[in-house]
Design an enzyme around this catalytic site. Structure first.
Site, PDB file in Angstrom:
ATOM      1  N   GLU A  91      35.875  44.347  28.733  1.00 60.94           N
ATOM      2  CA  GLU A  91      36.290  43.396  27.695  1.00 60.94           C
ATOM      3  C   GLU A  91      35.632  42.035  27.914  1.00 60.94           C
ATOM      4  OE1 GLU A  91      39.778  41.105  27.921  1.00 60.94           O
ATOM      5  OE2 GLU A  91      40.649  42.283  29.550  1.00 60.94           O
TER       6      GLU A  91
ATOM      7  N   LYS B  34      50.968  42.109  34.903  1.00 62.99           N
ATOM      8  CA  LYS B  34      51.036  40.844  35.626  1.00 62.99           C
ATOM      9  C   LYS B  34      52.457  40.309  35.571  1.00 62.99           C
ATOM     10  CE  LYS B  34      47.423  38.327  35.531  1.00 62.99           C
ATOM     11  NZ  LYS B  34      46.288  37.617  34.972  1.00 62.99           N
TER      12      LYS B  34
HETATM   13  N1  PSU Z   1      45.799  39.495  31.367  1.00 60.07           N
HETATM   14  C1  PSU Z   1      45.002  39.050  32.355  1.00 60.07           C
HETATM   15  N2  PSU Z   1      43.786  38.546  32.072  1.00 60.07           N
HETATM   16  C2  PSU Z   1      43.337  38.494  30.789  1.00 60.07           C
HETATM   17  C3  PSU Z   1      44.171  38.987  29.745  1.00 60.07           C
HETATM   18  C4  PSU Z   1      45.389  39.489  30.080  1.00 60.07           C
HETATM   19  O1  PSU Z   1      45.386  39.114  33.496  1.00 60.07           O
HETATM   20  O2  PSU Z   1      42.219  38.013  30.566  1.00 60.07           O
HETATM   21  C5  PSU Z   1      43.657  39.013  28.336  1.00 60.07           C
HETATM   22  C6  PSU Z   1      43.204  40.436  27.946  1.00 60.07           C
HETATM   23  O3  PSU Z   1      42.082  40.339  27.104  1.00 60.07           O
HETATM   24  C7  PSU Z   1      44.387  40.959  27.173  1.00 60.07           C
HETATM   25  C8  PSU Z   1      44.856  39.713  26.477  1.00 60.07           C
HETATM   26  O4  PSU Z   1      44.064  41.999  26.273  1.00 60.07           O
HETATM   27  O5  PSU Z   1      44.718  38.682  27.438  1.00 60.07           O
HETATM   28  C9  PSU Z   1      46.287  39.814  26.026  1.00 60.07           C
HETATM   29  O6  PSU Z   1      46.600  38.718  25.239  1.00 60.07           O
HETATM   30  P1  PSU Z   1      47.979  38.690  24.438  1.00 60.07           P
HETATM   31  O7  PSU Z   1      49.036  38.600  25.507  1.00 60.07           O
HETATM   32  O8  PSU Z   1      47.856  37.453  23.598  1.00 60.07           O
HETATM   33  O9  PSU Z   1      48.030  39.948  23.654  1.00 60.07           O
END
Ligand code: PSU
Ligand code: MN
Length: 302
Positions: free
Chosen positions: A24, A158
């Protein structure tokens, strides 16, 4: 139909039937500071090559969907300002309007599937945020795992998330959550969460076979592999808890909401831990890339 722009390396790998691993780009633009973001992205690509597979970093650049980035494209994206954070909801609008955007786990899964790539490595997925019973903040990554047949290797949810609620939503949506090589679900920076994983597998071959069995059954959706951070790199959960509590309180106090929540928390935790969180983050992404390469090789061989 949206055209896919394959990098020369990925185009060649596809022509030769080599195993591919998707990566990603939101982790690069919104998950890590410059220059560690681009250094890590290159390192992770090299780890996949060293393991005998081919990396395909996915991003939208000026409205074109790139499957695999050249070194120059990666450098430019890592330093670009005003890059969108694209999930399922806004992916198509970005393509249609010529914007530049980084793909989250959800959008990367969609693109990987369109490109015929079955395995994807990242650090952490989005999930159910703490306080979601009031904010309704539940990442679109979770329903994407239920829809799109790609195996995602992450280091477990996380602890900025509500881990039990995240597991509940995944279960409701029929997503297999598979701990790799241990009974407990790992919690990103630490190997332990205190929660037993719904499923456990101990080899890349078994993970590949499970994905193929889903397809054979006609089931939509992928699998979430929770790969524990290497022992030498982990930060004990108790040590991280303080930083997470402080960062979450700051986000609440400043009224941070929507897409901004995850990047805000990651940045604050980086500063509160004086960079330690980032060192662990880099180690676990590399570890996930290596396992994803092994799974991709198994899928190609079967
Ligand atoms: N968690 C991490 N690092 C990240 C992300 C999540 O530890 O970079 C990023 C990923 O791209 C994930 C996104 O898909 O954040 C999720 O965002 P949201 O919670 O807004 O859906
Ligand atoms: Mn969200």
């Amino acid at each position: 139909m949206t055209e896919l722009h394959f990098s020369p390396e990925v185009a060649q790998a596809k022509a030769e039937g080599k195993p591919l691993v998707a990566l990603e780009s939101t982790i690069i633009t919104h998950g890590m500071p410059y220059p560690q973001n681009v250094e890590t992205a290159r390192q992770v690509e090299d780890d996949i090559r060293a393991a005998g597979a081919v990396p395909a970093t996915i991003a939208v650049i000026e409205g074109r969907l790139h499957i695999g980035l050249t070194g120059d494209e990666l450098d430019a994206l890592a330093q670009a300002k005003d890059v969108l954070k694209l999930s399922r909801a806004d992916f198509a609008v970005a393509l249609a309007t010529g914007r530049t955007g980084a793909t989250t786990v959800a959008a990367t899964m969609i693109a990987a599937h369109a490109a015929g790539i079955h395995v994807f490595a990242t650090g952490g997925i989005g999930g159910v945020h703490k306080g979601a019973e009031l904010s309704f903040d539940i990442s679109a990554d979770l329903q994407e795992l239920a829809l799109t047949p790609v195996t995602v290797v992450a280091a477990g949810p996380k602890a900025i998330l509500d881990i039990p609620k995240t597991l509940e939503v995944l279960e409701t949506n029929g997503v297999p959550v598979i701990a790799y090589g241990q009974d407990e679900i790992p919690a990103f920076w630490s190997r332990s969460s205190g929660l037993t994983a719904p499923l456990r597998l101990d080899s890349a071959a078994a993970i590949a076979a499970a994905q193929l069995a889903r397809t054979d059954l006609g089931l939509t959706g992928g699998q979430l592999i929770a790969n524990p951070i290497p022992v030498a790199d982990e930060i004990p959960a108790a040590e991280m808890a303080k930083a997470i509590t402080q960062a979450t309180a700051e986000a609440d106090a400043q009224g941070v909401s929507g897409k901004a929540v995850t990047p805000f928390l990651l940045d604050r935790i980086f500063h509160i831990t004086e960079g330690r969180s980032l060192v662990a983050n880099i180690a676990l992404v590399r570890n996930n890339a290596r396992l994803a390469a092994e799974i991709a090789k198994e899928i190609t061989a079967s």
